[in-house]
Design an enzyme around this catalytic site. Sequence first.
Site, PDB file in Angstrom:
ATOM      1  N   LYS A 122     -20.218  14.087 -12.363  1.00 20.15           N
ATOM      2  CA  LYS A 122     -19.872  15.398 -11.813  1.00 20.15           C
ATOM      3  C   LYS A 122     -20.376  15.494 -10.391  1.00 20.15           C
ATOM      4  O   LYS A 122     -21.510  15.102 -10.103  1.00 20.15           O
ATOM      5  CB  LYS A 122     -20.568  16.477 -12.675  1.00 20.15           C
ATOM      6  CG  LYS A 122     -20.271  17.892 -12.262  1.00 20.15           C
ATOM      7  CD  LYS A 122     -19.017  18.410 -12.915  1.00 20.15           C
ATOM      8  CE  LYS A 122     -18.530  19.713 -12.310  1.00 20.15           C
ATOM      9  NZ  LYS A 122     -17.763  19.515 -11.049  1.00 20.15           N
TER      10      LYS A 122
ATOM     11  N   LYS B 226     -29.898  15.904 -10.397  1.00 22.07           N
ATOM     12  CA  LYS B 226     -29.765  17.369 -10.429  1.00 22.07           C
ATOM     13  C   LYS B 226     -29.291  17.862 -11.801  1.00 22.07           C
ATOM     14  O   LYS B 226     -29.844  18.804 -12.358  1.00 22.07           O
ATOM     15  CB  LYS B 226     -28.744  17.775  -9.355  1.00 22.07           C
ATOM     16  CG  LYS B 226     -28.698  19.234  -9.031  1.00 22.07           C
ATOM     17  CD  LYS B 226     -27.550  19.561  -8.065  1.00 22.07           C
ATOM     18  CE  LYS B 226     -27.640  18.865  -6.732  1.00 22.07           C
ATOM     19  NZ  LYS B 226     -26.590  19.305  -5.781  1.00 22.07           N
TER      20      LYS B 226
ATOM     21  N   LYS C  58     -19.744  11.735  -6.783  1.00 25.20           N
ATOM     22  CA  LYS C  58     -19.507  12.426  -5.509  1.00 25.20           C
ATOM     23  C   LYS C  58     -18.298  11.803  -4.841  1.00 25.20           C
ATOM     24  O   LYS C  58     -17.963  10.639  -5.086  1.00 25.20           O
ATOM     25  CB  LYS C  58     -20.715  12.274  -4.579  1.00 25.20           C
ATOM     26  CG  LYS C  58     -20.786  13.355  -3.519  1.00 25.20           C
ATOM     27  CD  LYS C  58     -21.404  14.612  -4.088  1.00 25.20           C
ATOM     28  CE  LYS C  58     -21.527  15.730  -3.097  1.00 25.20           C
ATOM     29  NZ  LYS C  58     -22.381  16.803  -3.642  1.00 25.20           N
TER      30      LYS C  58
ATOM     31  N   THR D 137     -24.226  28.491  -5.823  1.00 27.23           N
ATOM     32  CA  THR D 137     -25.239  27.615  -5.220  1.00 27.23           C
ATOM     33  C   THR D 137     -26.360  28.474  -4.640  1.00 27.23           C
ATOM     34  O   THR D 137     -27.548  28.244  -4.883  1.00 27.23           O
ATOM     35  CB  THR D 137     -24.603  26.739  -4.118  1.00 27.23           C
ATOM     36  OG1 THR D 137     -23.511  26.019  -4.710  1.00 27.23           O
ATOM     37  CG2 THR D 137     -25.591  25.761  -3.531  1.00 27.23           C
TER      38      THR D 137
HETATM   39  N1  GLU Z   1     -21.241  20.179  -4.262  1.00 32.73           N
HETATM   40  C1  GLU Z   1     -22.150  20.892  -5.110  1.00 32.73           C
HETATM   41  C2  GLU Z   1     -23.455  20.148  -5.235  1.00 32.73           C
HETATM   42  O1  GLU Z   1     -23.787  19.321  -4.422  1.00 32.73           O
HETATM   43  C3  GLU Z   1     -21.529  21.276  -6.439  1.00 32.73           C
HETATM   44  C4  GLU Z   1     -21.135  20.160  -7.322  1.00 32.73           C
HETATM   45  C5  GLU Z   1     -20.343  20.589  -8.548  1.00 32.73           C
HETATM   46  O2  GLU Z   1     -20.160  21.763  -8.743  1.00 32.73           O
HETATM   47  O3  GLU Z   1     -19.946  19.696  -9.285  1.00 32.73           O
HETATM   48  O4  GLU Z   1     -24.239  20.408  -6.106  1.00 32.73           O
END
Ligand code: GLU
Length: 439
Positions: free
Chosen positions: A68, A92, A104, A188
């Site tokens: 993810k 994370k 990513k 976020t």
């Molecule tokens: N781009 C965000 C992060 O770095 C969200 C990633 C997501 O929602 O999968 O956490």
Amino acid sequence: MTGEIYKQALARLDKAASYAKIDPEAVEKLRHPKACLEVSIPVRMDNGTLKIFTGYRVHHNDLRGPTKGGIRFHPDVSLDEVKSLAFWMTIKCAVVGIPFGGGKGGVIVDPKELSRMELERLSRGYIEQIASFIGPETDIPAPDVYTNAMIMGWMMDEYSKIVRRLSPAVITGKPIPLGGSQGRDDATARGGYYCIKELEKKRNWDPKEIRVAVQGFGNAGQFIAEMLHRDGYKVVAISDSKGGIFRPQGFDVPSVIHVKNNSKELQAVYCEGSVCQLVEATQITNEQLLELDVDILIPAALENQITKQNAARIKAPVIIELANGPTTFEADDILQRKGTLIVPDILANAGGVTVSYFEWVQNKSGFYWTLEKVHQALEEIMVREFNYVYSVMESHQCDMRTAAYIHALNRQAEAVVAMGTHHYFSQQDTNKITVAAMS
Ligand code: GLU
């Protein structure tokens, strides 16, 4: 070849691994991304020419669930950066305990130079190239720097056309009418906000006496500034990619957001209705913002902002990392010695991926939650994990980043043990154990 950012990411892994109860083989596995894909994306530009863009998608680790992580559109995107960001996503998701691994994506492009139609063609073209590498049960993208809900909508639509089936769960951060979740837009920032509210209790803060500087005024920066302003915090400095503004009395954040989103300019303004006037403020650079005498510093832009060059000059006693990787490994040590509390990215900005998880659950079940339910579920996770990480920091007498890594690695270790470790497989009577367990 391992680049500089990924090396830094691994240095933190090694530091935390020495404290965590994790099998060395599992740590070794985390050092290597599962798969890296590089693609070329041909896009027909508005003037008729064909331009080829380079994009990446990385699966870092999927032991705890499908990979993810967001997709970034930025001129500085590199494979090294995408690998590091994917690694941080693995950590994370484990920190907040959601059933995902890390991934990513990124495209080397300055989206500000593209027309809207070029941007749509690029977004769809990228999905065309990576379609067999993603999926609702394998790898689920989302927004990141310079990508937004509309782009996620185009990408979901493109993927659905390719697989000939409406597949909202393939991507999160979509517009609400296309299967997005309530509360994903500010998630976020909200996750970081819940961390600040916990600190407020621990440190007996009176919000109106707390001065805040926010670096980066995109999605995360705007929302956190607004939430803190609403609670009475004094947001005294704000910057975007072009520079910043500083005002000791604090800004009327909704006015600054209003003007920024309408004119793209960051200006020190106060608005009543639609009438805005300039207020007195000092123009500062992004570097100056980081070194201001404030109580909370919130880097909400890109990585590598706080380095060994400027760390000694950072005055804020508390740093909330809404960006991914804003502090380098060497800078961490300098700040740790000064007693700065850093709420690390892998916790402070985990609200985004947590609500992405809720979005994915809603898409798979076909039942959509209210905004209240999203906020409640996010708050429960953030408060629980923040306090747990804080207690690990206290019991191990380490910094909060190391504590978050220890927590994540312990969760990863549970999954590793469930699959069988070196210890399990090297036992001589393996068959007997299996037969006994089955009878
Ligand atoms: N781009 C965000 C992060 O770095 C969200 C990633 C997501 O929602 O999968 O956490």
